[in-house]
Design an enzyme around this catalytic site. Structure first.
Site, short mmCIF file in Angstrom:
data_model
loop_
_atom_site.label_atom_id
_atom_site.label_comp_id
_atom_site.label_asym_id
_atom_site.label_seq_id
_atom_site.Cartn_x
_atom_site.Cartn_y
_atom_site.Cartn_z
N HIS A 341 9.13 -6.84 12.21
CA HIS A 341 8.95 -7.60 10.98
C HIS A 341 7.52 -8.09 10.77
O HIS A 341 7.30 -9.19 10.25
CB HIS A 341 9.93 -8.80 10.94
CG HIS A 341 11.34 -8.41 11.30
ND1 HIS A 341 11.85 -8.57 12.56
CD2 HIS A 341 12.30 -7.83 10.56
CE1 HIS A 341 13.10 -8.11 12.59
NE2 HIS A 341 13.39 -7.65 11.38
N CYS A 342 6.54 -7.26 11.19
CA CYS A 342 5.11 -7.61 11.04
C CYS A 342 4.76 -8.94 11.68
O CYS A 342 3.84 -9.63 11.25
CB CYS A 342 4.69 -7.65 9.57
SG CYS A 342 4.93 -6.12 8.70
N ALA A 343 5.55 -9.35 12.69
CA ALA A 343 5.30 -10.66 13.28
C ALA A 343 5.44 -10.59 14.81
O ALA A 343 6.36 -11.19 15.38
CB ALA A 343 6.27 -11.69 12.69
#
Lengths: 384, 72
Positions: A341-343
Site C-alpha cells: 500500500h505504498c507505505a
C-alpha cells in the site's frame, strides 16, 4: 457474478450521480478556461472553481476560501509543502505510519541536509503525542502527520500535534488523504497550518483533483511554489505572483474535475460527515468482528473503533496477500488491495513488512450485505 | 445610471468580491475589464457608482484585496 468494491481507500467508487452530472455539465455547457479570459464562460468556469473552494472551506471550517490552492492529488500538495518549506539545516518530525507520499520526499530532502525524525508508533499504529514533543529540537520547523493510516485506518493525534506545534512556534502539515470527507476536520480547532487532501477518495470527486489549505500563520514568502507559470494574473510581470491562491496555482486548472469535486463535497455536506463516518464504522465493525472469528486470520490496527477510519488490514495464515486478493476477485467478485500500500514504514511498524496485508476499505455506498459477503469469502478461502 | 468597476489582481479575488457584494445586497456584475483600465485580470466587478463607499467598505471588512476602482 455481482461485484463488491472494497477499495475505497485507493479511490472511492462509485461516485454520486451528481458528480458525474457536474463534470458532464461543465464539459458540455461551460468548458472555458477559468480565470483567464473574462468572457461569460470563463467567468462561469472561474465561479465553479471558486464554489469548489467554498464547499471545501465549509467542510474544513476554513474562514477564507482563497486559502485553498488546488492541485492534482494529495501527493503533489505534500510535495509542495515539504520541498517548498524545508531547507537544509531544518528539522522535521513525522511518524512511522506515513505513506511514501511523505516518506519519499523526506528521504530525498534528508540527502540535501534536512534532518528527519521518524517517531515509532505502536504495532496498532498508535502515536503517543508526548513523543512528538520530546523530538523537538531548536531547528525543528515542521511536524508532518498522516491523519489516518491507509494501512490500518489508525487515526493519529493531529489535534495534540497542532497544540505542540503552536506551543513551540513550529508548523503542522496534515495528510488528510484517508480522512477528508469521512472524519471531522476543523483546521482552526485542530490548529492545522497545512491541510493536504485529495479529491477522489472520501470527498467523492474524480481523480486528478486535490488541494492544500494554507493557514494564516504560514509565511508565504518562505513557502516556495512547486511550479511557476501562467496564472491569468499579473501577466505584466515575469515574476510569480506573491498572493494566494495564484502563487501556487500555475497552469490551467482541472476545472472539469473541480466541478465534479464540488458536487462530491456538496454530497458529503448534505449527508453529513458524522453520518458517513457512522455508516463506515458500522461496516468496519462487521468486518472486524467477522474476520476475527475466522481461524487463521489475523487482523491489524486498534480494536477501539473510535481510533479508526473505515480501513481493515488482515492476513490469512499461510497465504500471500496477493493470492488472497486474487481469489477474492476471481472467485467472489470482491475487489480490494493487497501488498504494501505504498507505505513500507507503516508495514514495518505493524510487523507485516515485506509481505504486506490484504486491505478492505468500505465506503459510503457499501452495504452490510456486501461486507458480510466479503467476510464469508475470506472464511471460505481460509478453510481451504 | 453611473457605474464603476473594481479591478483585482486575480480572478479568484474578483469571484470572492462578487460573492461578498451579492450577499451584502449590492447590485453587481462581473464583466471583462474595460480596455482603458490598466489591469491584467480579465475580470472586473461592475457596481453602481452611488454604492461606491458602502461597497468598498464592505469589501475591505471582508478582507478582499483590490487593485483599484474606476468610474466607467
Amino acid at each position: 457474478m455481482s461485484f463488491v468494491y472494497l477499495d475505497n481507500a485507493a479511490t472511492s467508487f462509485p461516485k454520486p450521480p451528481q458528480v458525474v452530472e457536474a463534470i458532464a455539465h461543465f464539459l458540455t455547457h461551460i468548458g472555458a478556461n477559468a480565470g483567464r479570459s473574462g468572457h461569460r464562460l470563463s467567468i462561469e468556469a472561474g465561479r465553479i472553481v471558486y464554489q469548489t473552494r467554498e464547499a471545501l472551506a465549509e467542510l474544513f471550517h476554513i474562514s477564507d476560501p482563497l486559502r485553498i490552492v488546488f492541485g492534482h492529488n494529495v501527493t503533489e500538495m505534500l510535495n509542495l509543502v515539504l520541498t517548498g518549506f524545508l531547507r537544509p539545516g531544518d528539522h522535521v518530525i513525522t511518524s512511522s505510519m506515513e505513506h511514501n507520499s511523505v516518506m519519499r520526499p523526506l528521504r530525498a530532502l534528508e540527502r540535501e541536509g534536512v534532518e528527519v525524525s521518524v517517531i515509532p508508533c505502536s504495532p496498532e499504529g498508535l502515536l503517543e503525542p508526548a513523543e512528538i514533543e520530546k523530538a523537538i529540537r531548536p531547528n525543528t520547523r515542521l511536524i508532518v502527520l498522516n491523519h489516518a493510516s491507509n494501512v490500518t485506518g489508525t487515526i493519529l493525534p493531529v489535534k495534540e500535534a497542532g497544540e505542540i506545534a503552536h506551543r513551540h512556534g513550529i508548523f503542522l502539515l496534515v495528510d488528510a488523504a484517508q480522512t477528508a470527507g469521512v472524519y471531522p476536520i476543523d483546521v482552526e480547532a485542530d490548529k492545522i497550518d497545512f491541510l493536504a487532501f485529495t479529491g477522489h477518495k472520501g470527498l467523492l470527486g474524480p481523480t486528478g483533483t486535490g488541494g492544500l489549505y494554507i493557514g494564516p500563520r504560514v509565511p508565504l514568502e518562505e513557502l516556495r511554489p512547486l511550479k511557476r507559470g501562467g496564472t491569468g494574473s499579473r501577466s505584466e510581470l515575469e515574476e510569480q505572483p506573491d498572493f494566494l491562491p495564484d502563487k501556487y496555482e500555475s497552469g490551467t486548472q482541472n476545472a472539469a474535475g473541480l466541478a465534479g469535486l464540488e458536487a462530491g463535497v456538496r454530497f458529503v455536506l448534505e449527508r453529513g460527515v458524522e453520518e458517513i463516518r457512522s455508516h463506515e464504522l458500522e461496516l468496519t465493525a462487521r468486518i472486524l468482528e467477522g474476520l476475527s472469528s475466522i481461524k487463521g486470520v489475523k487482523v491489524y490496527g486498534p480494536s477501539d473503533l473510535s481510533l479508526r477510519v473505515g480501513i481493515v488490514s488482515f492476513n490469512v495464515e499461510g497465504m500471500e496477500p496477493s493470492e488472497v486478493a486474487l481469489r477474492l476477485d476471481e472467485e467472489f467478485g470482491i475487489m480490494c488491495r493487497p501488498g504494501l500500500h505504498c507505505a513500507p514504514s507503516a508495514h514495518r511498524t505493524i510487523g507485516t513488512f515485506p509481505k504486506g496485508t490484504v486491505r478492505f476499505a468500505p465506503g459510503i455506498f457499501n452495504t452490510a450485505e456486501e461486507v458480510e459477503k466479503a467476510v464469508e469469502a475470506v472464511r471460505k478461502i481460509a478453510r481451504r | 445610471m453611473e457605474y464603476g468597476v473594481v479591478v483585482f489582481y486575480s480572478t479568484s479575488w474578483a469571484l470572492k468580491a462578487e460573492k461578498v457584494a451579492k450577499e451584502g445586497g449590492f447590485e453587481v456584475k462581473l464583466i471583462p475589464t474595460p480596455r482603458q483600465i490598466s489591469s491584467d485580470c480579465g475580470t472586473a466587478l461592475r457596481f453602481r457608482w452611488e454604492d461606491r463607499e458602502a461597497l468598498l467598505a464592505l469589501l475591505e471588512s471582508k478582507g478582499v484585496r483590490i487593485e483599484g476602482v474606476h468610474k466607467i
